[in-house]
Design an enzyme around this catalytic site. Structure first.
Site, mmCIF file in Angstrom:
data_model
loop_
_atom_site.group_PDB
_atom_site.id
_atom_site.type_symbol
_atom_site.label_atom_id
_atom_site.label_comp_id
_atom_site.label_asym_id
_atom_site.label_seq_id
_atom_site.Cartn_x
_atom_site.Cartn_y
_atom_site.Cartn_z
ATOM 1 N N ALA A 87 0.854 -1.190 0.000
ATOM 2 C CA ALA A 87 0.000 0.000 0.000
ATOM 3 C C ALA A 87 0.888 1.238 0.000
ATOM 4 O O ALA A 87 2.106 1.137 0.217
ATOM 5 C CB ALA A 87 -0.893 0.007 1.234
ATOM 6 N N LYS A 88 0.334 2.370 -0.244
ATOM 7 C CA LYS A 88 1.069 3.627 -0.101
ATOM 8 C C LYS A 88 0.070 4.753 0.063
ATOM 9 O O LYS A 88 -1.046 4.687 -0.466
ATOM 10 C CB LYS A 88 1.926 3.892 -1.344
#
Ligand code: NAD
Length: 414
Positions: free
Chosen positions: A104-105
């Protein structure tokens, strides 16, 4: 090369790997897209009394292996495509290291350098509150990234704990130790660079006691990479920061250079060394080169002038795809960022495990576990690199995609 946004670049890399490894087209199709991208608009009362709305994102790419994991950055140039690409790269990084995480980011479009601490705190709490329904220790565990550190992680953890009504330390990593951070996290990325360097040197027949090392960037990753490479017996011959570089054939003492930088604000001007530009430093004689500053430092313009035999990517994305091809043809081995700097996310994983158990380890225990984990990850990638005869970056992606694909298959996603 036409300009591509980072998401297009991530897709090109995925396509290239898919071809080499003959990836199931159904798995390929799923991996092209983040599972979810949330966009939030966060109103913040600024110090002048006016409301300003900031836009932020959280991209969650794939959680076949476990909850999503990835940092949150604050920068004026954040875009949704960048955050999506970074979430894909996090899926690969977690899988290469063998962590039970997906990628994720997050990112918020803002310039924290022009904001007061109070404004940054209100933005941090507002952003985390806005994404709180899709994060948490079992769903998605954010961490620090560009312009965010322990301070922001403490606010995130506090805000999430308020939403829940009880303390939830495992919701973010990179926290100050007093509220559940891990021993060893600060030096972990640089230590990981040195561990993968040690393993690569064994394979390439580089004798570390006789090896010379140049490090670009003397911040967290650069300093600790230099420090641990020196501990392994290497001679550090060059280092740099944003103001420029220094080089000395005789060797530099990492401790002395660090003290000099503390006093003067830069490594430039260090006595008994030659001052030079960052560009020149990359092209100096050395056995091992560690870019540990910014992206796109080794490009088609300088890749044929690099003299090192081994490159350890401390930074994220320091080598362009064009440079990768030139280096590969020249026989220069590049240990890619997803492997070389994965000591950071691996220690974040250890932090989360400690939070879930409410039982905390000594620094020695953390270091011992990190060493084991990275040696295993390195050997996995190295075997794949030998098997496919491709760049080590592609080999690392292939290892990662294989793990994610296997998890997707057994879960019945394809
Ligand atoms: P940092 O801000 O502590 O250090 C960056 C260093 O680079 C500073 O010394 C700065 O002066 C120098 N620098 C800036 N511009 C430069 C230039 N043009 N030429 C040479 N040096 C320059 O940041 P950091 O945490 O050490 O991160 C460095 C890189 O490592 C980034 O790409 C980051 O994404 C990556 N990374 C960091 C971690 C971590 O745990 N900190 C983990 C994985 C990857």
């Amino acid at each position: 090369m036409p300009e591509r946004n980072p998401y297009q670049m991530a897709l090109e890399q995925l396509d290239k790997c898919a071809k080499i490894m003959n990836l199931d087209p159904n798995i390929h199709e799923i991996l092209k897209y983040p599972k979810r991208v949330l966009c939030v608009n966060v109103p913040v009362r600024m110090d002048n009394g006016k409301i300003k709305v900031f836009t932020g994102f959280r991209s969650q790419h794939n959680d076949a292996l476990g909850p999503f994991k990835g940092g949150i950055r604050y920068h004026p140039n954040v875009t949704m495509e960048e955050v999506m690409a970074l979430s894909i790269w996090m899926t690969w990084k977690c899988a290469v290291a063998g962590l039970p995480y997906g990628g994720a980011k997050g990112g918020v479009i803002c310039n924290p350098k022009e904001m007061s601490v109070g404004e940054i705190e209100r933005l941090s709490r507002g952003y985390f509150h806005a994404i709180s329904s899709i994060v948490g220790p079992d769903i998605d565990i954010p961490a620090g990234d560009v312009n965010t550190s322990g301070r922001e992680m403490a606010w995130f953890m506090d805000e999430y704990s308020k939403v829940k009504g009880y303390n939830v330390p495992g919701t973010v990593t990179g926290k100050p130790i007093i509220i559940g951070g891990s021993e060893g996290r600060v030096e972990a990325t640089g230590m990981g660079v040195a561990i993968t360097g040690r393993e690569a040197a064994k394979k390439l027949g580089i004798e570390l006691k006789k090896a010379t090392v140049v490090v670009q960037g003397f911040g967290n990753v650069g300093y600790y990479s230099a420090y641990f490479m020196e501990k392994l017996g290497c001679k550090i011959v060059g280092v740099s920061d944003s103001r420029g570089g220094i080089y000395s054939k005789k060797g530099l003492s990492v401790e002395h250079v660090s003290k000099f930088k503390e006093k003067t604000g830069s490594v430039v001007g260090y006595p008994d060394a030659e001052d030079m530009t960052n560009e020149q430093l990359l092209e100096q004689e050395c056995d091992i080169l560690i870019p540990a500053a910014l992206e796109n430092q080794i490009t088609e313009k300088n890749a044929d002038k690099i003299k090192a035999r081994l490159i350890l990517e401390g930074a994220n994305g320091p080598t362009t795809p064009e440079a990768d091809e030139i280096l590969f043809k020249r026989g220069i081995v590049v240990v890619p960022d997803v492997l070389a700097n994965s000591g950071g996310v691996s220690t974040s994983y250890f932090e989360w495990v400690q939070n879930l158990q409410n039982y905390y380890w000594s620094k020695e225990e953390v270091i011992e576990k990190l060493d084991k984990l990275l040696v295993k990850a390195f050997n996995n990638v190295y075997e794949t690199y030998k098997k496919y005869g491709t760049e080590m970056r592609m080999a690392a992606y292939i290892c990662a995609i294989n793990r994610v694909a296997e998890a997707m298959k057994v879960r019945g996603w394809v």
